[in-house]
Write a protein that holds these residues in place. Sequence first.
Motif, PDB file in Angstrom:
ATOM      1  N   MET A   1       0.839  -1.192   0.000  1.00 11.94           N
ATOM      2  CA  MET A   1       0.000   0.000   0.000  1.00 11.94           C
ATOM      3  C   MET A   1       0.881   1.252   0.000  1.00 11.94           C
ATOM      4  SD  MET A   1      -3.346  -0.135   2.380  1.00 11.94           S
ATOM      5  CE  MET A   1      -3.542  -1.921   2.478  1.00 11.94           C
ATOM      6  N   THR A   2       0.467   2.268  -0.753  1.00  8.79           N
ATOM      7  CA  THR A   2       1.286   3.476  -0.852  1.00  8.79           C
ATOM      8  C   THR A   2       1.090   4.365   0.374  1.00  8.79           C
ATOM      9  OG1 THR A   2      -0.507   4.460  -2.108  1.00  8.79           O
ATOM     10  CG2 THR A   2       1.330   3.576  -3.366  1.00  8.79           C
ATOM     11  N   ASP A   3       2.055   5.248   0.569  1.00  4.64           N
ATOM     12  CA  ASP A   3       1.936   6.195   1.675  1.00  4.64           C
ATOM     13  C   ASP A   3       0.747   7.114   1.455  1.00  4.64           C
ATOM     14  OD1 ASP A   3       4.117   5.079   2.657  1.00  4.64           O
ATOM     15  OD2 ASP A   3       5.285   6.929   2.891  1.00  4.64           O
ATOM     16  N   SER A   4       0.001   7.343   2.522  1.00  3.98           N
ATOM     17  CA  SER A   4      -1.136   8.245   2.406  1.00  3.98           C
ATOM     18  C   SER A   4      -1.239   9.057   3.679  1.00  3.98           C
ATOM     19  CB  SER A   4      -2.411   7.438   2.171  1.00  3.98           C
ATOM     20  OG  SER A   4      -3.521   8.165   2.617  1.00  3.98           O
ATOM     21  N   ARG A   7      -4.625   9.009   5.528  1.00  5.44           N
ATOM     22  CA  ARG A   7      -4.880   7.776   6.263  1.00  5.44           C
ATOM     23  C   ARG A   7      -4.118   7.762   7.592  1.00  5.44           C
ATOM     24  NH1 ARG A   7      -5.183   1.781   4.084  1.00  5.44           N
ATOM     25  NH2 ARG A   7      -6.616   2.863   2.758  1.00  5.44           N
ATOM     26  N   ASP A   8      -2.857   8.202   7.542  1.00  4.47           N
ATOM     27  CA  ASP A   8      -2.066   8.254   8.778  1.00  4.47           C
ATOM     28  C   ASP A   8      -2.714   9.176   9.792  1.00  4.47           C
ATOM     29  OD1 ASP A   8      -0.452   6.712   7.359  1.00  4.47           O
ATOM     30  OD2 ASP A   8       1.297   8.022   7.349  1.00  4.47           O
ATOM     31  N   VAL A  10      -5.889   9.954  10.000  1.00  5.02           N
ATOM     32  CA  VAL A  10      -7.118   9.351  10.528  1.00  5.02           C
ATOM     33  C   VAL A  10      -6.777   8.302  11.580  1.00  5.02           C
ATOM     34  CG1 VAL A  10      -9.131   7.984   9.934  1.00  5.02           C
ATOM     35  CG2 VAL A  10      -8.428   9.834   8.450  1.00  5.02           C
ATOM     36  N   VAL A  11      -5.741   7.501  11.310  1.00  2.00           N
ATOM     37  CA  VAL A  11      -5.333   6.499  12.304  1.00  2.00           C
ATOM     38  C   VAL A  11      -4.878   7.195  13.586  1.00  2.00           C
ATOM     39  CG1 VAL A  11      -3.678   4.672  12.825  1.00  2.00           C
ATOM     40  CG2 VAL A  11      -4.740   4.772  10.586  1.00  2.00           C
ATOM     41  N   PHE A  14      -7.850   8.333  15.462  1.00  6.00           N
ATOM     42  CA  PHE A  14      -8.511   7.187  16.080  1.00  6.00           C
ATOM     43  C   PHE A  14      -7.806   6.785  17.377  1.00  6.00           C
ATOM     44  CE2 PHE A  14      -7.926   2.512  16.384  1.00  6.00           C
ATOM     45  CZ  PHE A  14      -9.142   2.212  16.964  1.00  6.00           C
ATOM     46  N   VAL A  15      -6.475   6.703  17.304  1.00  9.41           N
ATOM     47  CA  VAL A  15      -5.709   6.325  18.500  1.00  9.41           C
ATOM     48  C   VAL A  15      -5.906   7.363  19.604  1.00  9.41           C
ATOM     49  CG1 VAL A  15      -3.384   5.954  19.406  1.00  9.41           C
ATOM     50  CG2 VAL A  15      -4.025   5.007  17.197  1.00  9.41           C
ATOM     51  N   ALA A  17      -8.492   9.404  20.025  1.00  8.75           N
ATOM     52  CA  ALA A  17      -9.848   9.292  20.574  1.00  8.75           C
ATOM     53  C   ALA A  17      -9.935   8.102  21.519  1.00  8.75           C
ATOM     54  CB  ALA A  17     -10.855   9.143  19.430  1.00  8.75           C
ATOM     55  N   GLY A  18      -9.308   6.981  21.118  1.00 13.13           N
ATOM     56  CA  GLY A  18      -9.315   5.805  21.977  1.00 13.13           C
ATOM     57  C   GLY A  18      -8.671   6.090  23.315  1.00 13.13           C
ATOM     58  N   PHE A  19      -7.519   6.781  23.276  1.00 15.51           N
ATOM     59  CA  PHE A  19      -6.826   7.071  24.529  1.00 15.51           C
ATOM     60  C   PHE A  19      -7.607   8.064  25.387  1.00 15.51           C
ATOM     61  CE2 PHE A  19      -2.953   5.108  22.775  1.00 15.51           C
ATOM     62  CZ  PHE A  19      -2.630   4.352  23.890  1.00 15.51           C
ATOM     63  N   ALA A  21     -10.873   8.254  25.507  1.00 12.36           N
ATOM     64  CA  ALA A  21     -11.935   7.457  26.130  1.00 12.36           C
ATOM     65  C   ALA A  21     -11.381   6.677  27.313  1.00 12.36           C
ATOM     66  CB  ALA A  21     -12.546   6.509  25.103  1.00 12.36           C
TER      67      ALA A  21
END
Lengths: 153, 259
Positions: A1-4, A7-8, A10-11, A14-15, A17-19, A21
Motif C-alpha cells: 500500500m502506498t503512503d497516504s 490515512r495516517d 485518521v489512524v 482514532f488512537v 480518541a481511543g486514549f 476514552a
Amino acid sequence: MTDSPVRDLVVGLFVLAGFLALAYLSVSLGGTTYRGPGGLEIHATFDQIGGLKPRSQVVIGGVKVGQVTGIALDEDLRARVTLDIDRTLALPSDTSASILTSGVLGDQYVELEPGAEEDAMGPGDEIDYTQSAVVLERLIGRLVQNLGADGSE
Amino acid sequence: MASRALARTGRRAVDFVHDLGRLTAFGMSVANWSRRRPFRLRRLIDEMYDIGVLSLAVIGVSGVAVGMVLGLQGYNTLVRFGAEESLGAVVGLSLVRELGPVLTALLVAGRAGSAIAAEIGSMVVTEQLDGLRMMSIHPIDFVVAPKVLAMIACMPLLSSLFIVLGLFGGYLVGVVFLGVDPGSYLTGLEEAVEFSEDVLGSLIKAFVFGILVALVATYRGFTAAPSAAGVSAATTSTVVVASVSTLIVDYLITALWGV
C-alpha cells in the motif's frame, strides 16, 4: 500500500480518541469517590462498624470531607477505622464520629460532629467519642424480644 | 455402523487437538516475528486503519444503541423499587465489566476478523504467500504479524470508545428522556466503577480478546484450503470460533480473576 498522509492522520485521530476514552474511564470514573483535598489522617475506634467499607464517605453535616481509607482490628479486638480528611479543616479535638446509614438499606458512612474545644486535631490523632453502627437485624431482634416479654406478662 | 461413528468422533477429537497445537505454534511464530527488526510501522498503520478506523462506525452505533437499551431496561426495573438513581451504576458496571469488551470483540470478529481471514485465504488461493516466500519474505512477518499487532492495539481502544458511547446512550435515555437526575446518574456511575477492579479488568479482557480474535482469524486464513470454498469456510469458521471462544474466555477471566 502506498503512503497516504490522510490515512495516517485518521489512524492518529482514532488512537487519540481511543486514549481519550480510556483516560476518561480511568481518571473520571475509576478515580476515588472523594476527590477533594485529603491528607489529614485520623483514627476512630468502634465496637461495631456494620457494613462500613474502605472508600465509604466521611461527612460533616452532610458535606463530604473525606473517605475511609483503612479498617483493621486493634489489640483489644475493636474495629479501628482510618479516615482521610481534608487537611484544611480545623477539627476540634473533641469531635465525635458516628456510623450512619443513608436511607433504610443504603450505604453506610461516617458522620463527624465537631466539638467545642479550641485546639485542632493533628495527623494520627484519635477520635475519642464514637458511636457504633446500628445493625438492623439486632435492632429487630431486640424489638421482637421486648414485644415477646411484654406479651407474656 | 456404531464403530464407524465412534471412529469419526475419535478422529474429530484428534483433529481438534491437532488444530489447537498448530494454532499455538502459529501464535508463537507470530510473537517471534513481531519482535524481529525491521519493525513494519507502515504495515501496522495500514492495518490499524482497516481494523480500527473502519470498525468505528459499527462500534459507535452499537455502543450508543446498547447504552440506550440498558438505560431503558435498567430504568424500568429500578423504578419499581424506587431506585432509579442507581441507573448510572447499573449502566456503568454492565458496560465496563462485560458488555464493552465482549460486544466489541464479537463485532470486531464479525467485521474485521472475517475480512482478515478472507484476505489471507484469497492470498493462499492466488499463491501470493508463495510469491512472498520466493522473495524470501516470510508471510507471517509481512502479512500476519502486522494484522495481529494492529488488532491487539485496536481492541482496547475500540472497547473504551464503545463503553464511553454506551454511557452516553444510557445518559440520553435515562436523564434526557426519562428524567433521572443527571447528578445522581453521574455520581452513581463514578462511585460504582473503580479503576483497579473494573476498568483494569475491562482492559485486560479487551487485550486478551484482541489476541484471540486476531490469532483465530489469521490462522484460519493461513490454513484455508486453496479454493473458493476453502476461503468461505475459513471466513465462516473465523466468526464462529472467535465469537464462541470469546464468550468462553470471558467467563473464565471473570471466574478466575473476578473482574
